[in-house]
Design a protein around this motif. Structure first.
Motif, PDB file in Angstrom:
ATOM      1  N   PRO A   1      43.726  17.616  -3.317  1.00 26.69           N
ATOM      2  CA  PRO A   1      44.763  17.539  -4.354  1.00 26.69           C
ATOM      3  C   PRO A   1      44.577  16.333  -5.267  1.00 26.69           C
ATOM      4  O   PRO A   1      44.798  16.422  -6.478  1.00 26.69           O
ATOM      5  CB  PRO A   1      46.065  17.406  -3.554  1.00 26.69           C
ATOM      6  CG  PRO A   1      45.757  17.892  -2.205  1.00 26.69           C
ATOM      7  CD  PRO A   1      44.307  17.668  -1.971  1.00 26.69           C
ATOM      8  N   LEU A   2      44.148  15.218  -4.677  1.00 22.75           N
ATOM      9  CA  LEU A   2      43.924  14.004  -5.469  1.00 22.75           C
ATOM     10  C   LEU A   2      42.807  14.217  -6.483  1.00 22.75           C
ATOM     11  O   LEU A   2      42.940  13.867  -7.667  1.00 22.75           O
ATOM     12  CB  LEU A   2      43.594  12.840  -4.535  1.00 22.75           C
ATOM     13  CG  LEU A   2      43.390  11.468  -5.186  1.00 22.75           C
ATOM     14  CD1 LEU A   2      44.645  11.029  -5.935  1.00 22.75           C
ATOM     15  CD2 LEU A   2      43.010  10.425  -4.131  1.00 22.75           C
TER      16      LEU A   2
ATOM     17  N   ILE B   1      47.705  21.935  -8.299  1.00 27.19           N
ATOM     18  CA  ILE B   1      47.617  21.455  -6.913  1.00 27.19           C
ATOM     19  C   ILE B   1      48.247  22.456  -5.953  1.00 27.19           C
ATOM     20  O   ILE B   1      47.658  22.825  -4.937  1.00 27.19           O
ATOM     21  CB  ILE B   1      48.313  20.082  -6.780  1.00 27.19           C
ATOM     22  CG1 ILE B   1      47.521  19.020  -7.547  1.00 27.19           C
ATOM     23  CG2 ILE B   1      48.448  19.675  -5.316  1.00 27.19           C
ATOM     24  CD1 ILE B   1      48.250  17.693  -7.668  1.00 27.19           C
TER      25      ILE B   1
ATOM     26  N   ASN C   1      41.770  17.075  -7.724  1.00 30.31           N
ATOM     27  CA  ASN C   1      42.210  18.042  -8.732  1.00 30.31           C
ATOM     28  C   ASN C   1      43.124  17.402  -9.762  1.00 30.31           C
ATOM     29  O   ASN C   1      42.983  17.637 -10.969  1.00 30.31           O
ATOM     30  CB  ASN C   1      42.918  19.223  -8.062  1.00 30.31           C
ATOM     31  CG  ASN C   1      41.939  20.196  -7.441  1.00 30.31           C
ATOM     32  OD1 ASN C   1      40.951  20.563  -8.042  1.00 30.31           O
ATOM     33  ND2 ASN C   1      42.197  20.611  -6.227  1.00 30.31           N
ATOM     34  N   ALA C   2      44.058  16.589  -9.290  1.00 31.84           N
ATOM     35  CA  ALA C   2      44.991  15.926 -10.196  1.00 31.84           C
ATOM     36  C   ALA C   2      44.257  14.975 -11.134  1.00 31.84           C
ATOM     37  O   ALA C   2      44.467  14.986 -12.354  1.00 31.84           O
ATOM     38  CB  ALA C   2      46.053  15.171  -9.395  1.00 31.84           C
TER      39      ALA C   2
ATOM     40  N   VAL D   1      42.119  16.817 -13.812  1.00 33.65           N
ATOM     41  CA  VAL D   1      42.920  17.310 -14.938  1.00 33.65           C
ATOM     42  C   VAL D   1      43.267  16.157 -15.878  1.00 33.65           C
ATOM     43  O   VAL D   1      43.150  16.268 -17.101  1.00 33.65           O
ATOM     44  CB  VAL D   1      44.208  18.005 -14.428  1.00 33.65           C
ATOM     45  CG1 VAL D   1      45.130  18.343 -15.596  1.00 33.65           C
ATOM     46  CG2 VAL D   1      43.856  19.269 -13.664  1.00 33.65           C
ATOM     47  N   VAL D   2      43.667  15.024 -15.303  1.00 26.42           N
ATOM     48  CA  VAL D   2      43.980  13.846 -16.111  1.00 26.42           C
ATOM     49  C   VAL D   2      42.750  13.405 -16.901  1.00 26.42           C
ATOM     50  O   VAL D   2      42.832  13.095 -18.096  1.00 26.42           O
ATOM     51  CB  VAL D   2      44.486  12.691 -15.215  1.00 26.42           C
ATOM     52  CG1 VAL D   2      44.599  11.399 -16.018  1.00 26.42           C
ATOM     53  CG2 VAL D   2      45.828  13.043 -14.598  1.00 26.42           C
TER      54      VAL D   2
ATOM     55  N   ILE E   1      49.448  19.850 -13.856  1.00 26.08           N
ATOM     56  CA  ILE E   1      48.739  19.215 -12.735  1.00 26.08           C
ATOM     57  C   ILE E   1      49.359  19.658 -11.409  1.00 26.08           C
ATOM     58  O   ILE E   1      48.657  20.041 -10.480  1.00 26.08           O
ATOM     59  CB  ILE E   1      48.792  17.676 -12.868  1.00 26.08           C
ATOM     60  CG1 ILE E   1      48.003  17.216 -14.102  1.00 26.08           C
ATOM     61  CG2 ILE E   1      48.235  16.999 -11.615  1.00 26.08           C
ATOM     62  CD1 ILE E   1      48.200  15.756 -14.448  1.00 26.08           C
ATOM     63  N   LEU E   2      50.692  19.624 -11.341  1.00 29.16           N
ATOM     64  CA  LEU E   2      51.392  19.996 -10.109  1.00 29.16           C
ATOM     65  C   LEU E   2      51.142  21.454  -9.755  1.00 29.16           C
ATOM     66  O   LEU E   2      50.882  21.787  -8.586  1.00 29.16           O
ATOM     67  CB  LEU E   2      52.894  19.752 -10.278  1.00 29.16           C
ATOM     68  CG  LEU E   2      53.767  20.009  -9.044  1.00 29.16           C
ATOM     69  CD1 LEU E   2      53.367  19.078  -7.905  1.00 29.16           C
ATOM     70  CD2 LEU E   2      55.240  19.828  -9.382  1.00 29.16           C
TER      71      LEU E   2
ATOM     72  N   PHE F   1      52.302  16.952 -16.590  1.00 28.56           N
ATOM     73  CA  PHE F   1      52.621  16.761 -15.169  1.00 28.56           C
ATOM     74  C   PHE F   1      52.772  18.109 -14.467  1.00 28.56           C
ATOM     75  O   PHE F   1      52.278  18.297 -13.350  1.00 28.56           O
ATOM     76  CB  PHE F   1      53.901  15.946 -15.028  1.00 28.56           C
ATOM     77  CG  PHE F   1      54.430  15.889 -13.617  1.00 28.56           C
ATOM     78  CD1 PHE F   1      53.849  15.044 -12.675  1.00 28.56           C
ATOM     79  CD2 PHE F   1      55.481  16.708 -13.226  1.00 28.56           C
ATOM     80  CE1 PHE F   1      54.327  15.009 -11.369  1.00 28.56           C
ATOM     81  CE2 PHE F   1      55.956  16.677 -11.922  1.00 28.56           C
ATOM     82  CZ  PHE F   1      55.384  15.819 -10.995  1.00 28.56           C
TER      83      PHE F   1
ATOM     84  N   ASN G   1      46.209  25.693  -5.395  1.00 25.32           N
ATOM     85  CA  ASN G   1      44.812  25.562  -4.966  1.00 25.32           C
ATOM     86  C   ASN G   1      44.640  26.198  -3.581  1.00 25.32           C
ATOM     87  O   ASN G   1      45.329  25.808  -2.635  1.00 25.32           O
ATOM     88  CB  ASN G   1      44.430  24.082  -4.923  1.00 25.32           C
ATOM     89  CG  ASN G   1      42.949  23.875  -4.658  1.00 25.32           C
ATOM     90  OD1 ASN G   1      42.423  24.336  -3.659  1.00 25.32           O
ATOM     91  ND2 ASN G   1      42.281  23.185  -5.556  1.00 25.32           N
TER      92      ASN G   1
END
Length: 313
Positions: free
Chosen positions: A138-139, A165, A141-142, A145-146, A161-162, A158, A168
């Motif tokens: 998750p980290l 996650i 992936n987040a 995206v950023v 991104i959420l 936000f 996924n």
């Protein structure tokens, strides 16, 4: 000599699987469309099953290491910040910046973490890697995206991104595995056997399809970018973060898992994300190809070094 043998046993099977995949592509048995479709099946079915079964067969109390988890998360965040500074200072093209940033900090931990850890330390390391997947993926992936949205002229979303996650498949598989273990939910024997059979296919099939996805065009256009990205990803960051891990006392199975966090090549999905989010997709493709190929050598050297100097028992 023993260190050399172990290092070869760790990386040679992976290299052979990649080579088989590339030969399959050259033979014409698979085209770009079929490779893309197989990749989708692997990442939505086979790899999630591999993650689930590894967690399901793990003693969570024995596999959970808060120090390992904290170090891996802190290392990934610091990697991201250092990579951001490098691309801001050394690269002017925003389309390249996001792709190179992603290429420097994001690793293919799912694909490389479990097989390399298992080869070195068996089920103990596989359990550690599987638990870590639930947090590290998750980290990644987040942050990916950023990284890409930061340089496409739009404000990072936000909720986007959420949503990425929460949907996924690897995250869902990790959560399901933890729930089944915590609440001691037994799988019916037939379901368990089928899941184990399918998960056993995941790693070899994923590497074969990865090899089949290799393309060596456009290399000359990106020599500088490839040199910088691969140098940081495969040499500087592994040396820095594994060196600190050794100083902090990580050894054996936990160090093997950290090796795959910091030394594995960039995730294949980084190319797809770059394509969808306005990054330089041709550069992203070259980073995936050459990072994966050169990582076979760098991981071999790291395993040899760590074994030779007794950081691996």
């Amino acid at each position: 000599m023993e260190s050399l043998r172990i290092a070869l046993e760790t990386v040679l099977p992976l290299f052979l699987l990649l080579a088989i995949g590339y030969v399959v592509k050259l033979s014409g048995m698979m085209n770009e469309t079929s490779v893309r479709q197989m990749n989708k099946v692997i990442f939505q079915i086979f790899l999630p099953l591999l993650v689930f079964t590894n967690i399901y067969n793990t003693e969570l109390a024995e596999s959970f290491r808060s120090d390992l988890l904290l170090y891996a998360v802190a290392g990934v965040l610091i990697q991201f910040l250092l990579s951001l500074c490098i691309v801001l200072l050394g690269v002017k093209d925003n389309a390249k910046r996001g792709v190179m940033l992603q290429g420097m900090f994001r690793s293919n931990f799912v694909l490389f973490g479990i097989p390399i850890s298992t080869t070195l330390y068996g089920d103990t390391a596989a359990g550690l890697a599987s638990i870590l997947i639930a947090v590290i993926i998750p980290l990644y992936n987040a942050l990916a995206v950023v990284a890409l949205e930061m340089f496409n002229g739009k404000k990072p979303s936000f909720f986007k991104i959420l949503f990425g996650i929460l949907t996924n498949p690897l995250i869902l598989a990790s959560a399901a595995g933890i729930l089944f273990v915590v609440f001691q939910i037994p799988l019916p024997e037939m379901v368990y056997d089928a899941a184990m059979d399918l998960s056993a296919i995941a790693t070899p099939l994923a590497f074969i399809i990865l090899g089949a996805s290799f393309s060596f065009g456009d290399v000359g256009r990106y020599v500088k970018e490839l040199f910088l990205t691969l140098g940081m990803k495969l040499v500087v960051f592994p040396a820095l973060f594994l060196g600190i891990a050794i100083l902090l006392g990580f050894r054996d199975a936990s160090l093997a898992v950290l090796l795959t966090v910091f030394a594995a090549p960039v995730a294949v999905s980084s190319f797809t994300m770059a394509q969808q989010m306005g990054g330089d997709d041709k550069l992203a493709a070259q980073i995936v190809v050459f990072c994966t190929l050169f990582s076979i050598l760098t991981i071999f050297l790291l395993v040899f070094f760590l074994k030779e100097f007794h950081f691996f028992a």
